[in-house]
Design an enzyme around this catalytic site. Structure first.
Site, PDB file in Angstrom:
ATOM      1  N   TYR A 104      44.643  10.108  71.663  1.00  0.00           N
ATOM      2  CA  TYR A 104      44.072   8.824  72.068  1.00  0.00           C
ATOM      3  C   TYR A 104      45.140   7.736  71.989  1.00  0.00           C
ATOM      4  CZ  TYR A 104      39.515  11.095  71.693  1.00  0.00           C
ATOM      5  OH  TYR A 104      38.449  11.935  71.860  1.00  0.00           O
ATOM      6  N   ASN A 132      33.300   9.397  79.992  1.00  0.00           N
ATOM      7  CA  ASN A 132      33.701  10.070  81.223  1.00  0.00           C
ATOM      8  C   ASN A 132      32.477  10.779  81.817  1.00  0.00           C
ATOM      9  OD1 ASN A 132      34.802  11.749  83.190  1.00  0.00           O
ATOM     10  ND2 ASN A 132      35.691  13.155  81.705  1.00  0.00           N
ATOM     11  N   CYS A 140      38.645  15.203  79.834  1.00  0.00           N
ATOM     12  CA  CYS A 140      38.580  14.503  78.555  1.00  0.00           C
ATOM     13  C   CYS A 140      38.675  15.476  77.382  1.00  0.00           C
ATOM     14  CB  CYS A 140      37.324  13.644  78.463  1.00  0.00           C
ATOM     15  SG  CYS A 140      35.791  14.516  78.782  1.00  0.00           S
ATOM     16  N   HIS A 141      38.439  16.758  77.628  1.00  0.00           N
ATOM     17  CA  HIS A 141      38.588  17.755  76.568  1.00  0.00           C
ATOM     18  C   HIS A 141      40.047  17.910  76.139  1.00  0.00           C
ATOM     19  CE1 HIS A 141      39.067  20.034  80.351  1.00  0.00           C
ATOM     20  NE2 HIS A 141      39.891  20.820  79.656  1.00  0.00           N
ATOM     21  N   GLU A 167      42.076  27.333  78.703  1.00  0.00           N
ATOM     22  CA  GLU A 167      43.231  26.902  79.478  1.00  0.00           C
ATOM     23  C   GLU A 167      44.519  27.508  78.924  1.00  0.00           C
ATOM     24  OE1 GLU A 167      43.278  22.645  79.887  1.00  0.00           O
ATOM     25  OE2 GLU A 167      41.397  22.632  81.020  1.00  0.00           O
TER      26      GLU A 167
END
Length: 171
Positions: A104, A132, A140-141, A167
């Site tokens: 962040y 989001n 956003c993950h 991912e």
């Protein structure tokens, strides 16, 4: 000006459970996991219509993503609803590479630079990230705490962990 007519929806079965997709007739304006915080917040009435091109395109993108591919967002007509600040944060999220994370604080520094400021609150960025409306596609993950901890995900930390691991395995 945000359109006031109904948004159109489709359901899609993912490895994470049911997803609800929404479009405004032209662009994708929502994608939520079942039970997600802020589900459809601020949306006008919704009407099921899975034949809408934006919904079909989003489902094809999701099928590719969950097949372990790295589909491009450039092919999708994204139309998230939010403030100018939120939309800019969401654009920065889209620039986070597949399988990587940013804090962040990192995004707050990027926002400060874009806005010509000396600094920006990571909490303000966190508020935008948390709202989001297009989960997974606007990634956003991929946003984590300053120490790499998995903090805040409207769909649940377990889903955030799953997406990040998915991912990384697919790289």
């Amino acid at each position: 000006m945000e359109p006031a007519f109904p948004v159109y929806t489709a359901q899609w079965a993912s490895p994470l459970g049911a997803l609800t997709l929404a479009c405004d007739g032209e662009g994708l304006c929502g994608l939520w996991l079942a039970g997600q915080k802020y589900f459809a917040r601020g949306m006008p009435p919704m009407a099921p219509d899975p034949s809408r091109p934006a919904l079909i395109q989003a489902q094809a993108w999701l099928a590719s993503y969950f097949a372990g591919e790295q589909p491009s967002l450039e092919q999708l007509p994204l139309a998230p609803r939010g403030s100018a600040f939120q939309k800019q944060v969401w654009r920065l999220l889209c620039a986070i590479p597949y399988g990587e994370t940013r804090s962040y604080g990192h995004i707050a520094r990027e926002m400060a630079a874009l806005l010509g400021r000396d600094s920006m609150s990571a909490q303000a960025v966190g508020g935008a990230v948390g709202r989001n409306p297009i989960s997974i596609l606007i990634p956003c993950h991929r946003v984590v705490g300053s120490n790499g901890s998995l903090t805040g995900y409207a769909g649940g930390i377990d889903k955030k962990r799953w997406l990040l691991e998915w991912e990384r395995r697919a790289l």
